[in-house]
Structure formats: structure tokens, C-alpha cells
Scaffold this motif. Sequence first.
Motif, mmCIF file in Angstrom:
data_model
loop_
_atom_site.group_PDB
_atom_site.id
_atom_site.type_symbol
_atom_site.label_atom_id
_atom_site.label_comp_id
_atom_site.label_asym_id
_atom_site.label_seq_id
_atom_site.Cartn_x
_atom_site.Cartn_y
_atom_site.Cartn_z
ATOM 1 N N CYS A 12 0.841 -1.211 0.000
ATOM 2 C CA CYS A 12 0.000 0.000 0.000
ATOM 3 C C CYS A 12 0.873 1.258 0.000
ATOM 4 O O CYS A 12 0.586 2.220 0.708
ATOM 5 N N ARG A 44 1.353 3.582 -2.192
ATOM 6 C CA ARG A 44 0.741 4.797 -2.742
ATOM 7 C C ARG A 44 -0.774 4.737 -2.552
ATOM 8 O O ARG A 44 -1.294 3.769 -2.032
ATOM 9 N N SER A 45 -1.430 5.789 -2.994
ATOM 10 C CA SER A 45 -2.888 5.805 -2.954
ATOM 11 C C SER A 45 -3.447 4.587 -3.674
ATOM 12 O O SER A 45 -2.893 4.128 -4.676
ATOM 13 N N ALA A 46 -4.564 4.065 -3.186
ATOM 14 C CA ALA A 46 -5.175 2.876 -3.789
ATOM 15 C C ALA A 46 -5.487 3.102 -5.262
ATOM 16 O O ALA A 46 -5.468 2.176 -6.062
ATOM 17 N N ARG A 55 2.660 2.806 -9.794
ATOM 18 C CA ARG A 55 2.697 1.693 -8.854
ATOM 19 C C ARG A 55 4.056 1.006 -8.881
ATOM 20 O O ARG A 55 4.671 0.833 -9.916
ATOM 21 N N GLU A 97 3.581 -3.513 -5.113
ATOM 22 C CA GLU A 97 2.266 -3.038 -4.678
ATOM 23 C C GLU A 97 1.166 -3.958 -5.192
ATOM 24 O O GLU A 97 1.220 -4.437 -6.329
ATOM 25 N N PRO A 139 -3.302 -4.676 -4.254
ATOM 26 C CA PRO A 139 -4.437 -4.369 -3.377
ATOM 27 C C PRO A 139 -5.054 -5.613 -2.733
ATOM 28 O O PRO A 139 -6.255 -5.854 -2.846
ATOM 29 N N ASP A 199 -8.875 3.376 4.134
ATOM 30 C CA ASP A 199 -8.219 4.690 4.125
ATOM 31 C C ASP A 199 -6.982 4.675 5.016
ATOM 32 O O ASP A 199 -5.927 5.229 4.660
ATOM 33 N N TYR A 206 -3.757 2.970 3.674
ATOM 34 C CA TYR A 206 -2.981 3.727 2.702
ATOM 35 C C TYR A 206 -2.421 5.033 3.257
ATOM 36 O O TYR A 206 -1.369 5.494 2.821
#
Length: 249
Positions: free
Chosen positions: A107, A109-111, A116, A120, A122, A154, A157
Amino acid sequence: RGRGLQESFARLVEACTEPTAGMERWLGRLESSRWLGHVQAALSTACLAAQEGGHVLVHGAEGTDTTLLVTALAQLILDPACRSLEGFLGLLEREWIQAGHPFQLRCARSAASHARGKQEAPLFLLFLDCVWQLGRQFPLSLEFGEQLLLTLLDNAYASAYGTFLCNSERERWPSFEEESTHSLWAWLNQPEEKQKYLNPLYSHNPLVIWPSVEPQSIQLWQGFFLRWIRPSQHLDEAWAQIWRLVEGN
């Protein structure tokens, strides 16, 4: 698995940024992203593990990614204690935090970031999506609602707490010892915070909850994937009305 899941998620995010592209085209892009296929596969595998009964060995690669996904979901399916708010947070602590899911790598960076890194993926988002599917199919059986899942995501991340920091307990512990970070669980368990995440329709269900994994039963988690596109005002008002009706009775 991680790279394919990452690419699938990226395609879905791109589709969700163009909600006015036309229904037929949008549904085609949703299908081609194959994200719902990953959700279906995760739930199917968890059901297989849960059906074995007794002691089951689940192990894939390093045991800190899809292994945790399957074992955590199987416990939610089988154990009603894991479906309470306290039990669910305990499940996350045991199966994801202490077992060593590398949150910092997965995680980074931002989802929804287009940039990327190689490591990484999800996986935690996929797990929470599967939990949302369980909650949708069994709306009375989980003590917590969608808002908790979004809050957890939230914080995975970007967070002011240390719960999802680093890649292991060994790396994470010095931050807590020095009191430079605090536990997210302590914050969520405060009475005024806890109330925000409870499901007003919850009724303890002692039975196993077997989710349907048929394609038509797996739906897009709109509360996450369309959260910045779809207005939530009416949903929030409906949720507040449900609470008023429950408390009134």
C-alpha cells in the motif's frame, strides 16, 4: 497473483473514472477488468477451506498475502464471534497485522494511484471487498457496516496511527514502544467513534454463513469504487433513518 490483481484493479479504476461513457461500454470495461472475478475466486477458495472442517493448512508463496485473505474470510464464514465489531478487529490484528502482511510494500501509494511499484498489490482491498460482499448477502449477520471497511482501507494507505505501518510486527513495534504512533483499534473502540461503524440491523447469527459465489451474486462495491462520483447524501439520510427506527423500537 499480485501483479495480475494490481492490473485488474487499475483497469477497474479507469472504468470508474468514466461513469458517463455509456452503460454498455461501462459494463464491458467492468467485465474486462476481471476484478469481480478475483472477488469470486477469493470467496470460493475461502468456502473450500471452510468446508474442510477440522484443521486445514492454507499456504501460498510467503504466506503473507493470499494465505491471509483465505484464512480470514474462512473464519468470518465459520465463526460468528469474528462477525462482531470487536471480533473483526481482533481477526484483522491476528491474521493481517501479527501474521505479517507487508502493508508498506503493498500500500505504498494511494489505492487509485496510476504510479505503482513492483510489489504493490491491493490484497487488503480485495479482502475488504469480500467482507462487503458477505455483509450485502447477509445484512443482519455483521455487527459493523460499510463505513468501517472504508475507514480501514483509508488508514491502510494513509493514517495517523501506527497499526498498518511497516511490513511486519518486528518493524512496527519500535514505533509503539517510543509512543510515536498509536493504535487505530484504540481509536475505533472509543464509544463515540464505535457508534459510527455499527450495523443497526445486526442480529447475532450463530450459524455458518455460506456466501453465493455465482457471478450474478457478486456485485461492484459502489461505496468504494464510486465513492467520489456517486453522491452519498441520500444513502446517509436513509442510514440515519434506519437508526432512528431501530432506536425508537
